[in-house]
Design a protein around this motif. Structure first.
Motif, PDB file in Angstrom:
ATOM      1  N   VAL A  10      29.807  74.120  76.734  1.00  0.00           N
ATOM      2  CA  VAL A  10      28.643  75.023  76.745  1.00  0.00           C
ATOM      3  C   VAL A  10      27.621  74.568  75.712  1.00  0.00           C
ATOM      4  CG1 VAL A  10      27.873  77.381  76.258  1.00  0.00           C
ATOM      5  CG2 VAL A  10      29.921  77.014  77.640  1.00  0.00           C
ATOM      6  N   SER A  11      28.096  74.207  74.501  1.00  0.00           N
ATOM      7  CA  SER A  11      27.195  73.737  73.444  1.00  0.00           C
ATOM      8  C   SER A  11      26.431  72.510  73.900  1.00  0.00           C
ATOM      9  CB  SER A  11      27.984  73.415  72.170  1.00  0.00           C
ATOM     10  OG  SER A  11      28.632  74.549  71.659  1.00  0.00           O
ATOM     11  N   TYR A  12      27.125  71.569  74.525  1.00  0.00           N
ATOM     12  CA  TYR A  12      26.473  70.326  74.927  1.00  0.00           C
ATOM     13  C   TYR A  12      25.591  70.494  76.154  1.00  0.00           C
ATOM     14  CZ  TYR A  12      28.253  67.294  71.358  1.00  0.00           C
ATOM     15  OH  TYR A  12      28.458  66.694  70.141  1.00  0.00           O
ATOM     16  N   ALA A  13      25.822  71.522  76.940  1.00  0.00           N
ATOM     17  CA  ALA A  13      24.893  71.823  78.034  1.00  0.00           C
ATOM     18  C   ALA A  13      23.538  72.236  77.454  1.00  0.00           C
ATOM     19  CB  ALA A  13      25.465  72.937  78.919  1.00  0.00           C
ATOM     20  N   PHE A  14      23.570  73.097  76.412  1.00  0.00           N
ATOM     21  CA  PHE A  14      22.330  73.497  75.738  1.00  0.00           C
ATOM     22  C   PHE A  14      21.714  72.323  74.992  1.00  0.00           C
ATOM     23  CE2 PHE A  14      24.216  77.785  76.178  1.00  0.00           C
ATOM     24  CZ  PHE A  14      23.116  78.466  76.688  1.00  0.00           C
ATOM     25  N   ILE A  15      22.557  71.494  74.378  1.00  0.00           N
ATOM     26  CA  ILE A  15      22.061  70.329  73.637  1.00  0.00           C
ATOM     27  C   ILE A  15      21.348  69.361  74.576  1.00  0.00           C
ATOM     28  CG2 ILE A  15      22.789  68.235  72.421  1.00  0.00           C
ATOM     29  CD1 ILE A  15      24.958  69.967  71.053  1.00  0.00           C
ATOM     30  N   LEU A  19      16.421  66.652  76.330  1.00  0.00           N
ATOM     31  CA  LEU A  19      15.528  66.207  77.401  1.00  0.00           C
ATOM     32  C   LEU A  19      14.099  66.718  77.200  1.00  0.00           C
ATOM     33  CD1 LEU A  19      17.900  66.601  80.480  1.00  0.00           C
ATOM     34  CD2 LEU A  19      17.178  64.480  79.371  1.00  0.00           C
ATOM     35  N   ARG A  20      13.949  67.758  76.403  1.00  0.00           N
ATOM     36  CA  ARG A  20      12.615  68.289  76.114  1.00  0.00           C
ATOM     37  C   ARG A  20      11.927  67.555  74.970  1.00  0.00           C
ATOM     38  NH1 ARG A  20      13.906  74.807  76.221  1.00  0.00           N
ATOM     39  NH2 ARG A  20      14.168  75.029  78.476  1.00  0.00           N
ATOM     40  N   ILE A  21      12.690  66.741  74.226  1.00  0.00           N
ATOM     41  CA  ILE A  21      12.100  65.973  73.125  1.00  0.00           C
ATOM     42  C   ILE A  21      11.174  64.905  73.702  1.00  0.00           C
ATOM     43  CG2 ILE A  21      12.572  64.457  71.165  1.00  0.00           C
ATOM     44  CD1 ILE A  21      15.264  65.844  70.832  1.00  0.00           C
ATOM     45  N   GLN A  22       9.930  64.894  73.256  1.00  0.00           N
ATOM     46  CA  GLN A  22       8.956  63.953  73.824  1.00  0.00           C
ATOM     47  C   GLN A  22       9.130  62.539  73.263  1.00  0.00           C
ATOM     48  OE1 GLN A  22       5.088  65.663  73.214  1.00  0.00           O
ATOM     49  NE2 GLN A  22       5.393  67.284  74.747  1.00  0.00           N
ATOM     50  N   SER A  23       9.585  62.436  72.021  1.00  0.00           N
ATOM     51  CA  SER A  23       9.756  61.130  71.388  1.00  0.00           C
ATOM     52  C   SER A  23      11.006  60.425  71.928  1.00  0.00           C
ATOM     53  CB  SER A  23       9.871  61.295  69.878  1.00  0.00           C
ATOM     54  OG  SER A  23      10.392  60.146  69.268  1.00  0.00           O
ATOM     55  N   ALA A  24      10.835  59.198  72.388  1.00  0.00           N
ATOM     56  CA  ALA A  24      11.973  58.414  72.890  1.00  0.00           C
ATOM     57  C   ALA A  24      12.946  58.106  71.768  1.00  0.00           C
ATOM     58  CB  ALA A  24      11.481  57.118  73.533  1.00  0.00           C
ATOM     59  N   GLU A  25      12.423  57.844  70.566  1.00  0.00           N
ATOM     60  CA  GLU A  25      13.273  57.565  69.407  1.00  0.00           C
ATOM     61  C   GLU A  25      14.096  58.797  69.038  1.00  0.00           C
ATOM     62  OE1 GLU A  25      15.138  55.618  66.356  1.00  0.00           O
ATOM     63  OE2 GLU A  25      13.846  54.772  67.940  1.00  0.00           O
ATOM     64  N   GLY A  26      13.477  59.970  69.112  1.00  0.00           N
ATOM     65  CA  GLY A  26      14.179  61.218  68.822  1.00  0.00           C
ATOM     66  C   GLY A  26      15.302  61.483  69.809  1.00  0.00           C
ATOM     67  N   ARG A  27      15.033  61.190  71.106  1.00  0.00           N
ATOM     68  CA  ARG A  27      16.072  61.373  72.123  1.00  0.00           C
ATOM     69  C   ARG A  27      17.233  60.425  71.892  1.00  0.00           C
ATOM     70  NH1 ARG A  27      11.686  61.972  75.775  1.00  0.00           N
ATOM     71  NH2 ARG A  27      11.894  59.799  76.427  1.00  0.00           N
ATOM     72  N   ARG A  28      16.920  59.166  71.541  1.00  0.00           N
ATOM     73  CA  ARG A  28      17.978  58.172  71.296  1.00  0.00           C
ATOM     74  C   ARG A  28      18.845  58.577  70.114  1.00  0.00           C
ATOM     75  NH1 ARG A  28      14.204  54.160  72.781  1.00  0.00           N
ATOM     76  NH2 ARG A  28      13.538  53.949  70.609  1.00  0.00           N
ATOM     77  N   LYS A  29      18.203  59.065  69.045  1.00  0.00           N
ATOM     78  CA  LYS A  29      18.960  59.462  67.864  1.00  0.00           C
ATOM     79  C   LYS A  29      19.856  60.651  68.175  1.00  0.00           C
ATOM     80  CE  LYS A  29      18.496  60.678  62.982  1.00  0.00           C
ATOM     81  NZ  LYS A  29      17.565  60.924  61.855  1.00  0.00           N
ATOM     82  N   ALA A  30      19.342  61.623  68.906  1.00  0.00           N
ATOM     83  CA  ALA A  30      20.133  62.812  69.250  1.00  0.00           C
ATOM     84  C   ALA A  30      21.300  62.448  70.156  1.00  0.00           C
ATOM     85  CB  ALA A  30      19.243  63.851  69.929  1.00  0.00           C
TER      86      ALA A  30
END
Length: 313
Positions: A216-221, A226-237
């Motif tokens: 459930v936690s990772y479904a929200f995560i 996916l809403r993060i606009q920065s590609a670098e931010g998505r990769r880090k997350a």
């Protein structure tokens, strides 16, 4: 209780794969290498998390707990297994078996809860980043870690007591590498249906409920990432959460197949291999997964190495 005490042997014979002596040398090498890597890998994570101020965060506090847990987890079984492989008498004393059963069960139960707590930490960090430092404050982190350890050891007291009260009627050959609840239940000379039902219920509480919370936690995560606009931010997350998901899959996948699958004619050797995986291989892989996929940890290792080198100079 008098009859139960009288039926307890002074020592147990751990059969392992003694019917296949050709496996002993390869197993000894695998166990020894895995244990050495587990010791050094987890000690390295504990040291670097303590020495690098940038890693003094809730995530690495919980990771340090996981590393300490894995160190003790493997140490409770592997040294005895290495001794038995090299010995013609593959035995463990009754007291040693009781200690091994209690410690292995306590630490395994604690890890079930600690991995769920770590997923909660990632959920707050990614889905509620502005409130992260307020929500995951030091006191809450200590409480969550303490609750995991206390619950794990409490479960072990209950399970160990119920298992050790069963009469064995002189049986002492444990068809396993170490003393574990399912293997010891098979030694009893009375009906163990109630014990098996209780073990199944506890396994649901310590395995399925944490897994559900993690999913459930990772479904929200995933939705938040996916809403993060920065590609670098998505990769880090995804990199940080990906490491945790791999560890979760390795541990829970094998533990669930051991404790929640119904027994079958072919389950004897499968159970041994599965328990070796979550008891030895997974603790060895955890430090590698967290360091190879995490830039913060790799950067911290480099800074600590430079710091140690400068001190020596």
């Amino acid at each position: 209780m008098k009859g139960v005490n009288a039926s307890a042997p002074r020592e147990f014979i751990l059969l392992g794969f003694s019917d296949r002596p050709w496996l002993e040398l390869p197993l000894f090498v695998v166990f020894l290498v895995s244990y050495v890597l587990t010791i050094f890998g987890n000690l390295a994570i504990i040291a670097v998390s303590h020495l690098d101020p940038k890693l003094h965060t809730p995530m690495y506090f919980f990771l340090t707990n996981l590393s300490l847990l894995d160190l003790c987890y493997t140490t409770s079984t592997v040294p005895q297994m290495l001794v038995n492989i090299c010995s013609t008498r593959k035995v463990i004393s009754y007291g040693g078996c009781v200690a091994q059963l209690f410690i292995f069960l306590a630490l395994g139960s604690t890890e079930c809860l600690l991995l769920a707590v770590m997923s909660l930490d990632r959920f707050v960090a990614i889905c509620r980043p502005l409130h992260y430092s307020v929500v995951m404050h030091q006191r809450l982190c200590l409480q969550l870690a303490a609750a995991s350890w206390i619950s794990g050891f409490g479960n072990s007291v209950l399970q160990s007591t119920l298992t050790l009260q069963l009469p064995l009627c002189g049986r002492k050959e444990v068809d396993h590498f170490f003393c574990e609840v399912p293997a010891l239940l098979k030694l009893s000379c009375v009906d163990t249906t109630a014990n098996e039902a209780e073990l199944f219920f506890i396994s649901v509480l310590f395995l399925l409920l944490p897994v559900t919370l993690i999913l459930v936690s990772y479904a929200f995560i995933a939705r938040a990432v996916l809403r993060i606009q920065s590609a670098e931010g998505r990769r880090k997350a995804f990199g940080t959460c990906g490491s945790h998901l791999i560890v979760v899959s390795l541990f829970y996948g094998t533990a669930i197949s051991m404790y929640l699958q119904p027994p079958s004619p072919n389950s004897k050797d499968r159970g041994k291999m599965v328990s070796l995986f979550y008891g030895i291989i997974a603790p060895m892989l955890n430090p590698l997964i967290y360091t190879l996929r995490n830039k913060d940890v790799k950067g911290a290792f480099k800074r600590v190495i430079v710091w140690v080198f400068l001190i020596k100079k």
